[in-house]
Design a protein around this motif. Structure first.
Motif, PDB file in Angstrom:
ATOM      1  N   ARG A   1       0.603  -5.206  -4.095  1.00 35.72           N
ATOM      2  CA  ARG A   1       0.493  -3.779  -3.830  1.00 35.72           C
ATOM      3  C   ARG A   1       0.713  -2.931  -5.076  1.00 35.72           C
ATOM      4  NH1 ARG A   1       3.545  -4.580   1.872  1.00 35.72           N
ATOM      5  NH2 ARG A   1       4.224  -6.406   0.722  1.00 35.72           N
TER       6      ARG A   1
ATOM      7  N   ALA B   1      -3.481  -3.127  -1.040  1.00 36.90           N
ATOM      8  CA  ALA B   1      -2.555  -3.156   0.098  1.00 36.90           C
ATOM      9  C   ALA B   1      -3.358  -3.164   1.387  1.00 36.90           C
ATOM     10  CB  ALA B   1      -1.628  -1.952   0.072  1.00 36.90           C
TER      11      ALA B   1
ATOM     12  N   ILE C   1       1.218   4.300   1.381  1.00 33.29           N
ATOM     13  CA  ILE C   1       0.460   3.463   0.449  1.00 33.29           C
ATOM     14  C   ILE C   1      -0.257   4.340  -0.573  1.00 33.29           C
ATOM     15  CG2 ILE C   1      -1.565   1.950   0.262  1.00 33.29           C
ATOM     16  CD1 ILE C   1      -0.728   0.745   2.972  1.00 33.29           C
TER      17      ILE C   1
ATOM     18  N   ARG D   1       5.959  -5.006  -4.678  1.00 33.67           N
ATOM     19  CA  ARG D   1       5.071  -5.856  -5.455  1.00 33.67           C
ATOM     20  C   ARG D   1       5.719  -7.147  -5.960  1.00 33.67           C
ATOM     21  NH1 ARG D   1       2.485  -2.224  -8.554  1.00 33.67           N
ATOM     22  NH2 ARG D   1       3.641  -2.551 -10.475  1.00 33.67           N
TER      23      ARG D   1
ATOM     24  N   ASP E   1       5.171  -9.528  -3.332  1.00 34.82           N
ATOM     25  CA  ASP E   1       3.760  -9.903  -3.270  1.00 34.82           C
ATOM     26  C   ASP E   1       3.431 -10.939  -4.338  1.00 34.82           C
ATOM     27  OD1 ASP E   1       3.460  -7.968  -1.290  1.00 34.82           O
ATOM     28  OD2 ASP E   1       2.865  -6.417  -2.716  1.00 34.82           O
TER      29      ASP E   1
END
Length: 275
Positions: A226, A241, A253, A262, A265
């Motif tokens: 993201r 995202a 977002i 992140r 992620d």
């Protein structure tokens, strides 16, 4: 989106907005969905009403929705407009073609559908195998080759999502090449045009995978890390995202409030699918 995560994003949002205001160059936000199938949102599925509300949020926010490849090129050139956004869908469900795409066309919004090329030869998505048979031929049905061609002729952009949707970092070099090259070739032969964009299945990528995508002829690669894309982000590992069901979460977002996730992620995209 979990309540605690949303609460943290609410606190962070003013800081994210301030950073965006002070930036000297415009960035690119990429968002994604999987299917829009008429039911309430539940992970991979997005309800039609929820989807329409997501598009309302984009319009209210002042998003400049651009075709993905154009957006990626302008990101590298430093010519993006403010609030640039690219829209994407993963997998290749028929509901994107027959439900989401007409809604997007009405609003003049470009989008890219990343297709698992194996579905064109009759395969079904493994994660839907437990669903009742009527769902697999109904709302969970993959798009056919004919439907994809017709939608592409209307302006829907088609990208690659590999041949069989594997976890790419786990493949050896030969298997990795086959997944990346064969999917692109099949889609190019179907559409009669180059296919240069790729979405890594489940966001799985690493430098070796990115280098293989480059060799396979792709110029744009999409992850699930993201955050806002800036000119410093490699075009073959662009951030994206997926949109939660709540319209307020999409606004977070767009404002960059979920960027704090992140590191999680990145861990998932290197270490293996965690969902």
């Amino acid at each position: 989106m979990r309540t605690g995560t949303r609460a943290v994003a609410t606190v962070i949002r003013p800081v994210a907005l301030a950073r965006r205001t002070l930036a000297t160059a415009h960035g690119l936000t990429i968002v994604g969905w999987h299917r829009v199938d008429g039911r309430t949102s539940d992970g991979l599925s997005t309800g039609v009403d929820d989807f329409r509300r997501h598009l309302d949020v984009l319009e209210e926010w002042g998003a400049r929705v651009l075709p993905l490849e154009e957006a990626a090129a302008r990101l590298q050139a430093g010519t993006l407009p403010d609030r640039a956004v690219a829209l994407t869908f993963d997998d290749g469900y028929a509901s994107v073609v027959d439900t989401a795409w007409p809604i997007l066309r009405e609003r003049g919004m470009a989008t890219t559908l990343f297709v698992v090329s194996g579905i064109l030869t009759g395969h079904r998505f493994a994660w839907d195998a437990h669903e009742p048979a009527h769902c697999l031929t109904g709302r969970l049905r993959p798009a056919t080759a004919e439907e994809l061609v017709a939608a592409a002729e209307e302006g829907l952009d088609i990208g690659s999502h590999t041949v069989s949707h594997p976890w790419l970092p786990a493949l050896d070099d030969d298997a990795l090449e086959r997944e990346l090259v064969d999917s692109r070739v099949v889609l190019e032969e179907l559409l009669g045009r180059p296919v240069r964009s790729l979405a890594y299945p489940t966001g799985g990528w690493e430098p070796r995978v990115r280098a293989a995508a480059d060799r396979a002829g792709y110029t744009v690669g999409i992850t699930v890390d993201r955050g806002l894309n800036t000119g410093r982000v490699h075009p073959l590992s662009l951030r994206r995202a997926f949109v939660p069901s709540g319209a307020a979460d999409l606004r977070h977002i767009l404002d960059g409030a979920y960027t704090f996730l992140r590191p999680l992620d990145r861990w998932r995209s290197r270490g293996g699918p965690g969902w």
